[in-house]
Design a protein around this motif. Structure first.
Motif, short mmCIF file in Angstrom:
data_model
loop_
_atom_site.label_atom_id
_atom_site.label_comp_id
_atom_site.label_asym_id
_atom_site.label_seq_id
_atom_site.Cartn_x
_atom_site.Cartn_y
_atom_site.Cartn_z
N LYS A 62 0.82 -1.21 0.00
CA LYS A 62 0.00 0.00 0.00
C LYS A 62 0.85 1.26 0.00
CE LYS A 62 -3.60 -2.34 2.56
NZ LYS A 62 -2.74 -3.51 2.87
N PRO A 63 0.28 2.33 -0.53
CA PRO A 63 1.01 3.60 -0.52
C PRO A 63 1.03 4.20 0.89
CG PRO A 63 -1.17 3.90 -1.48
CD PRO A 63 -1.01 2.43 -1.22
N GLY A 64 1.93 5.13 1.10
CA GLY A 64 1.94 5.88 2.34
C GLY A 64 2.84 5.32 3.43
N VAL A 65 3.21 4.06 3.30
CA VAL A 65 4.14 3.50 4.29
C VAL A 65 5.25 2.76 3.56
CG1 VAL A 65 2.43 3.20 6.12
CG2 VAL A 65 2.81 1.36 4.49
N THR A 117 7.77 7.55 -14.46
CA THR A 117 7.13 8.38 -13.43
C THR A 117 6.16 7.55 -12.61
OG1 THR A 117 5.24 9.11 -14.74
CG2 THR A 117 7.25 10.39 -14.95
N ASP A 124 10.72 10.83 -10.50
CA ASP A 124 9.93 11.24 -9.34
C ASP A 124 8.68 10.36 -9.20
OD1 ASP A 124 9.77 12.78 -7.16
OD2 ASP A 124 9.36 14.67 -8.20
N PRO A 125 8.88 9.04 -9.19
CA PRO A 125 7.76 8.12 -9.39
C PRO A 125 6.85 7.94 -8.18
CG PRO A 125 9.74 6.88 -8.93
CD PRO A 125 10.15 8.32 -8.98
N ALA A 126 5.67 7.42 -8.47
CA ALA A 126 4.68 7.18 -7.42
C ALA A 126 4.98 5.91 -6.65
CB ALA A 126 3.29 7.09 -8.05
N ALA A 166 5.99 9.15 3.20
CA ALA A 166 5.13 10.13 3.86
C ALA A 166 4.44 11.04 2.85
CB ALA A 166 5.95 10.95 4.85
N GLU A 167 5.04 11.18 1.66
CA GLU A 167 4.40 11.97 0.61
C GLU A 167 3.28 11.21 -0.07
OE1 GLU A 167 8.67 13.98 -0.55
OE2 GLU A 167 7.38 13.26 -2.18
N GLY A 168 3.04 10.00 0.37
CA GLY A 168 1.93 9.22 -0.20
C GLY A 168 2.38 8.25 -1.27
N ARG A 169 3.70 8.06 -1.41
CA ARG A 169 4.17 7.10 -2.42
C ARG A 169 4.18 5.69 -1.85
NH1 ARG A 169 8.36 10.72 -5.79
NH2 ARG A 169 8.54 12.38 -4.28
#
Ligand code: ATP
Ligand code: MG
Lengths: 272, 305
Positions: free
Chosen positions: B25-28, B73, B145-147, B175-178
């Motif tokens: 999952k994103p964010g962590v 990206t 600068d990928p997700a 923390a930026e949501g990647r």
């Protein structure tokens, strides 16, 4: 970490202005080609060899051998150019097998995961570089050789003479064709030594050896070998060759389609 | 978001990944843990489409990697094996990749500075140290600068400064949501960076859990006491559910109780303590316990003196 805290984090959105394009892939291959020292070294060798050998041979043609037509004149002048195709082929092979042996193919194909764009752009960029370089070399060598042969029977060949200009571009096309064939071989075999060995053995030497074999069907097939099909287009007088001009072009096309078809299918299917 | 669904990858007869299913999952920061040969690198190569799955699929944000219009990206990957031509400079390597997507040279310089390769960017990669090569790989991963970031053993070869730097960097990116997915064989390393853990062994999923749960669930704690009265203290502490070991004279390792209880017992009987501390069970131990049956390449120490 709770579910609530996780959803609070803003979704990240990556930069939107960048796109993978074919033009981008062409520029990338251009950058890759010229950022290797080997490219400069091998192309310099090709230039020195084509010009040097052409000059050396032209300057030393004995008077009694300086007879015949424009084909004799071009034959002396372009001896180095023809042999330089080996340098070009090796460089073409290395441009792709080098990616596999060093692992840079993983970066390349991560950036362009559809994969085929890499093959087409490599072939296009390298083909174009070879075409430009050898157009210059063929003309430079021709004028140099004519200057050295002046006063002999074959020293007054003119670009305006029938078939001469066409044959000179034929030499360029032949080198480009061999360079493209080499890239496809490299893409299929993925291994530098194996690909160079295959090129030298099967494309260059085997057709020569085959003429020594006793079976007739072999000598019938030899003109159609991938290394022989471009011979006609480099002749001023094509009346003596097995393949006509048109057939020569056609067979070059056939072999390129076969080689690139196989390379493309394997590139798509195999793991990197 | 990375989704792995029933992913199986066989190389000939060898099954490298076996019906693996999990999501990142994103964010962590999510750690990917497993002993040598567990299939971590294979899974990561499958995500970026370099190796085709024998069965199942690997998707990123709902798509197969090759469907993206700008792959760099969407996903930035640092793969295990060297992925750079030794004869090319770091700058040209990055530039060539940037060109495919029309990423400007400004961004190439940015990532070079970010990973600290400014001084050597013009040098041939063949002469790079392990750590420098690793930094270049990280620069490649960050280029678009990928997700989603996929990093196969990113700390490999980095000096302590570099390890600290990448830990902070990855946490910041998450923390930026990647989505940040990194592999390691070192549990202790991941415990400091990751919040979530995927553990595999022999290509199969062994655990999909948060680091906290993994630690409290698997890490046994014990109390270490140093006392001149160790023998008497041991007698008083003894009881059901409590095990006491004495690794050396005057030292006790007590499990099944807490430091507070040990301290109180000592005070109640007037015993002197020189040291009293709680050792959290080693994460490596917990990890090794979990993967004990799934270790592929077991070494022996016989014959090593
Ligand atoms: N291209 C390949 N051909 C054949 N076997 C392979 C290939 N790639 C991986 N394997 C095998 O698949 C298994 C998984 O390998 P993988 O590299 O994915 O493990 P890993 O978890 O990354 O290990 P490590 O921690 O050592 O990096 C290993 O047994 C390996 O030998
Ligand atoms: Mg690995």
């Amino acid at each position: 970490m709770t579910a609530a805290a996780m959803t609070e984090r803003p979704a990240y959105s990556p930069p939107q202005q960048y796109r993978l394009t074919f033009v981008g892939e062409l520029r990338s291959e251009w950058t890759k080609l010229w950022s290797l020292r080997s490219t400069w070294i091998v192309l310099l060798c090709a230039v020195v060899f084509s010009g040097g050998l052409g000059a050396l041979i032209s300057a030393n043609v004995p008077d009694e051998a300086a007879v015949g037509g424009a084909d004799m004149a071009l034959g002396y002048a372009m001896a180095g150019v023809s042999l330089s195709s080996v340098f070009v082929a090796v460089l073409g092979i290395l441009s792709i097998t080098g990616e596999y042996t060093t692992g840079s193919i993983r970066s390349t194909l991560s950036a362009a995961p559809k994969r085929l764009g890499m093959l087409w752009s490599k072939a296009l960029v390298f083909g174009a570089v070879v075409a430009v370089l050898f157009t210059v070399m063929v003309f430079a060598t021709f004028f140099m050789s004519q200057a050295l042969l002046s006063g002999t029977e074959i020293g007054d060949v003119s670009l305006g003479d029938e078939g001469v200009l066409r044959a000179m571009f034929g030499y360029v096309a032949m080198i480009v064709y061999l360079a493209l064939l080499a890239i496809a071989i490299g893409a299929i075999l993925r291994n530098s030594a194996g690909s160079i060995g295959f090129y030298v053995g099967v494309i260059m030497i085997l057709p020569q050896l085959a003429t020594l074999l006793p079976w007739e069907w072999v000598s019938d097939a030899v003109p159609y070998a991938p290394g022989n099909v471009p011979n006609t287009i480099a002749l001023v007088d094509t009346s003596g060759s097995t393949l006509t001009l048109g057939e020569s072009w056609l067979w070059m096309g056939i072999w390129l389609v076969v080689a690139y078809g196989l390379a493309a299918v394997l590139l798509k299917r195999r793991d990197v | 978001m990375i989704e792995i669904e029933h992913l199986t990858k066989r190389y000939g007869k060898k099954t490298a990944v076996d019906d693996l299913t999990f999501a990142v999952k994103p964010g962590v920061v999510t750690g990917f843990l497993g002993p040598n040969g567990a299939g971590k690198s294979t899974t990561m190569r499958a995500i970026v489409g370099l190796d085709a799955p024998t069965a199942g699929l690997a998707r990123v944000n709902g798509k197969h990697y090759s469907e993206f219009r700008s792959p760099l990206t969407e996903v930035g990957a640092l793969l295990e094996a060297k992925s750079v031509h030794a004869g090319r400079s770091a700058y040209k390597h990055l530039l060539a990749l940037a060109r495919t997507h029309g990423i400007p040279t400004r961004r190439v310089h940015e990532v070079i500075d970010l990973v600290g390769l400014h001084e050597v960017a013009g040098k041939r990669v063949g002469g790079f140290s392990l750590g420098m090569g690793q930094r270049l790989g990280i620069a490649v991963a960050l280029l678009g600068d990928p997700a989603v970031l996929i990093l196969d053993e990113p700390v490999n070869g980095l000096d302590p400064d570099g390890v600290k730097w990448i830990r902070l960097l990855l946490k910041g990116l998450a923390a930026e949501g990647r989505t940040v997915f990194l592999s390691s064989h070192l549990m202790s390393e991941l415990a400091q960076t990751a919040e979530h853990l995927i553990v595999i062994g022999q290509g199969r999923l062994l655990a999909d859990t948060t680091v906290d749960d993994f630690v409290s669930g698997n890490g046994k704690s014990r109390v270490r006491v140093v006392s001149p009265d160790a023998a008497r203290l041991a007698e008083h502490l003894a009881g059901p559910g409590i095990t006491i070991a004495s690794p050396e004279r005057g030292v006790l390792d007590v499990s099944g109780t807490e430091a507070a209880v040990v301290g109180q017992t000592a005070a109640a009987h007037g015993l002197v303590l020189h040291e009293l501390r709680t050792d959290r069970g080693s994460l490596e131990d917990a990890f090794m316990q979990l993967t004990a049956d799934a270790v592929e390449y077991r070494q022996t120490t016989e014959g090593v003196k």
